[in-house]
Design a protein around this motif. Sequence first.
Motif, PDB file in Angstrom:
ATOM      1  N   UNK A 157       0.662  -0.859  -0.012  1.00  0.00           N
ATOM      2  CA  UNK A 157       0.178   0.292   0.238  1.00  0.00           C
ATOM      3  C   UNK A 157       0.861   1.521  -0.050  1.00  0.00           C
ATOM      4  N   UNK A 158       2.433   1.257   0.090  1.00  0.00           N
ATOM      5  CA  UNK A 158       2.820   2.841   0.034  1.00  0.00           C
ATOM      6  C   UNK A 158       3.841   2.111  -0.918  1.00  0.00           C
ATOM      7  N   UNK A 159       3.771   3.514  -1.618  1.00  0.00           N
ATOM      8  CA  UNK A 159       4.518   2.961  -3.167  1.00  0.00           C
ATOM      9  C   UNK A 159       5.684   2.417  -3.048  1.00  0.00           C
ATOM     10  N   UNK A 160       4.778   1.860  -4.415  1.00  0.00           N
ATOM     11  CA  UNK A 160       6.592   0.811  -4.990  1.00  0.00           C
ATOM     12  C   UNK A 160       7.480   0.057  -4.388  1.00  0.00           C
ATOM     13  N   UNK A 161       6.551  -0.712  -3.078  1.00  0.00           N
ATOM     14  CA  UNK A 161       6.389  -1.223  -2.205  1.00  0.00           C
ATOM     15  C   UNK A 161       7.434  -2.381  -3.397  1.00  0.00           C
ATOM     16  N   UNK A 162       7.025  -3.602  -4.299  1.00  0.00           N
ATOM     17  CA  UNK A 162       8.211  -4.017  -4.985  1.00  0.00           C
ATOM     18  C   UNK A 162       9.566  -4.101  -5.650  1.00  0.00           C
ATOM     19  N   UNK A 163       9.769  -2.350  -5.647  1.00  0.00           N
ATOM     20  CA  UNK A 163      10.462  -2.296  -5.815  1.00  0.00           C
ATOM     21  C   UNK A 163      11.778  -1.835  -5.013  1.00  0.00           C
ATOM     22  N   UNK A 164      11.102  -0.333  -4.967  1.00  0.00           N
ATOM     23  CA  UNK A 164      12.037   0.319  -3.174  1.00  0.00           C
ATOM     24  C   UNK A 164      12.044  -0.469  -2.192  1.00  0.00           C
ATOM     25  N   UNK A 165      10.402  -0.849  -1.954  1.00  0.00           N
ATOM     26  CA  UNK A 165      10.921  -1.398  -0.831  1.00  0.00           C
ATOM     27  C   UNK A 165      11.365  -3.165  -0.331  1.00  0.00           C
ATOM     28  N   UNK A 166      11.362  -3.875  -1.209  1.00  0.00           N
ATOM     29  CA  UNK A 166      11.868  -5.443  -1.982  1.00  0.00           C
ATOM     30  C   UNK A 166      13.907  -3.910  -1.120  1.00  0.00           C
ATOM     31  N   UNK A 167      13.811  -3.666  -2.147  1.00  0.00           N
ATOM     32  CA  UNK A 167      15.330  -2.618  -2.032  1.00  0.00           C
ATOM     33  C   UNK A 167      15.847  -3.150  -0.131  1.00  0.00           C
ATOM     34  N   UNK A 168      14.949  -2.062  -0.329  1.00  0.00           N
ATOM     35  CA  UNK A 168      14.634  -1.720   2.240  1.00  0.00           C
ATOM     36  C   UNK A 168      14.871  -2.703   2.453  1.00  0.00           C
TER      37      UNK A 168
END
Length: 838
Positions: free
Chosen positions: A434-445
């Motif tokens: 639900x937070x923006x672009x978790x699929x890329x930036x969230x996975x990176x974090x």
Amino acid sequence: MQYVVDGVVVRTGTDNSHEDTEETPQWRSCTRGRSKRQNVYGVERLKYPIKRKHWNPDDKEYHPELRGKDEWERISWDEAIRLAGSEIKRIYSDYGPESVLLTTYYALPNLFSYLGGYYSWEDTVSYGSYTATCETLGLSYYGEPGLPAMNDRLDLKNAEWIVMTGGNPGWASTGNPLYYFQLARDSGTQYAYIGPTYNVSAAALDARWVPLRNGTDTPFWLAVAYEMIRMDEELGDVIDWDFLNKYCLGFDMEHMPEDAVENECFKDYVLGRYDSVPKTPEWATEMCGTPVEDITWVAGIMSKRHKTMLLFSFAGFRCTGSENLSQAMMTVALMGGHAGKSGHGFGPGLYGQFAANGGEHLVRFGKYDYPTIDNPIAEKVIPGIKGWTSIADGHYTSYSSANLLDAADSFHGPEEHDLDIRLWYSCSNNSLHTKGNGQLEGVRALREGNIECVISQDMFVTDTVMFSDLVLPVTTPWEGNLDPNEGDVMWACNTTAMDGDTNGDHNKEIFPSVHPIIKPMFDTKSDGWIWRRLCGEIGIDEKEVFPVSEVQFWFDLTADATFRNEDGEFQHIFNVRQETIDKYGVDYEVQADGVMDLEDFFKQGYFSVDRKLEGDPHVFIKYKDFIDDPMANPLSTTSGKFEIYSQKKADSYNVCGLSEEPIKGYANYYVPTNGYVKSFANWESKEPGEFPFLLSQTHYLRRAHTQNDGSTWLREALENPIFINRSDADAKGIETGDTVRVWNEYGQILRQASVLSSIMPGCVALPHGPHFDLDETDPDNPIDLAGSEAMLLGPEVSNYHYALSGYNTTLCDFEKYQGAPMPRDCDRLIAHIDFEEN
């Protein structure tokens, strides 16, 4: 109503205990409600405590690079609580409270506040930019009469016109909104629908479609205001000048607020006297795509000659550049005098469970005996739109000292902060989606950052759960155990009181039961059970955080509930006998001033407040008290009146310093940082840009946000396509059912096409909420096979609102996919977890 046989829910019923009447209609379950049984028994249900195989904090082995890829091990509850408690205690001790991120809507913050505090991130979620200036402009928000800020449903039929924009309650709302709207239609009320698609709600109400590109609402309403001024000068009797002059400030120079800094007013701005650009329909249509004659027509029905209601949801506010939208819509409604009178009104009357059902809270929960422990670092708010990037990069900029559901006057200038998150605790909150672009930036974090521990406490396999280290499975609202001889005592519905509103106020006449109907399934525990065990493991007295037992809390909340009677007074709903008090082992006094026995309520499951078509004492007209006596009932603004010019609004936004061009005190237009204008490489020559299509993210019948995405019934009944205009699809050789690749600079997804004539050219739409399914064959260019719209949402900051998530101004492109066709979602693997016994 659920039908239970031998301890198993076999089907969902509906409200059939009374006659189905217009006054008190039976409430109907939607497709999501009918499928709730699969939330308990379905494949996506979390059943046992589990941990990631290669996450072993006792040995300082975290292996974050394996999150989302690792195998799972089943563990005992003793081990799960030990791991969770010891990691929470260790990280607070070693790194301090600023190393902790907590994402939840529920009572767990008390525990983390008691330990010293925690970081949270805030974004605009459902309400977009709307709530930032509600109190500043004179629009009500929470509290009496609540979020809807609209007339009672029994007043809908008194409107000549209902203008709907940015909502689709036939898909997105619970209860009976279309029934209420259809009753008004059958009584002669006519409808208009403004938006990029002619949706099912508009079709059901025979509404006239006024096409409008998503994210261009503000110039549209400015042009409507221009036409009302023009028609009033030419024809007369269009603008309600008496109303404006008595109840509003800032429309013209003769009625300005005392604190106005600029010598400018809304009327002269719309006429172009400051920038030499009159806000004509011809000016607006270039951005909006709305025919000139439609803009003029809307101006006509918004005039004082008609009894008109302007109802909206929040889709238009979930756009970059929408900071002035609420003020623009309010101004147009006030120009026609549409407030405080039967048949007139404006407000979010298409939103969620409040759609077509505005008014005062007629039923309230009882005592709420959890204290509120303040978070010592609450003022350091991470903007949610940049949350994942901030965690990955170890730095963020804050612009507010309060929750974003509060007013923008908590905004401040930019403050820089270092960020070192070591623990993320997620409680029934799927922030990775639900937070923006978790699929890329969230996975990176999560894979590359410093996070040592990710704990998820949830009912379902979510995106967040799949990337966690430790998973604590919780009971559903149907499950609980009140007999200590049959296991741990746990009440049902542990996470939230009602619709997420734990203060108990709500706007429904139905009051659902919060009482177990089946025993806890598998090896799940209630949220309250988990929280209290964590207190013990961490070494704190649970009474300091949760002073009453779980059963006592829910008994008080239910038994002490009240309703508004015909005299306008709140009285107890329930009679409570000593036998009932003894049965549940609670501290409560015998109660005999109710209208229903508490045990009968537990069996029946709901309570209704009767309504009347004639002489109903509960009919509510929003703003009526203010209109009747503005001196005795001032609004929440600086002046006490509607502020068409608000200096406080301008100052609150401008303090952030995000734009070199200050926002005005009135609703002015500026080019948004993203959206339709930015889809062109050159706006003047109309040279298309790299991503020429405007994507909206619609709420959908198949899900409630990400919930129910694993329902096999809903997957079979409802596809999850990308909706494309016929002419756009023809130009790309795409037909309904074809697999389509959709992409922008942030990510790419695959979806089947649904080709329609009921969506504007240049606009596409994706249903909101599917769990992502990353194909990482090419790790530098992953593609989401589930079609998650969040994959395409970037961290663009809007012009003035530092955390406004522009869901509905996403830019993208699409093409017919050249690979193998995608299977239907009902034939794809549903997110689940396989584990080893440990």
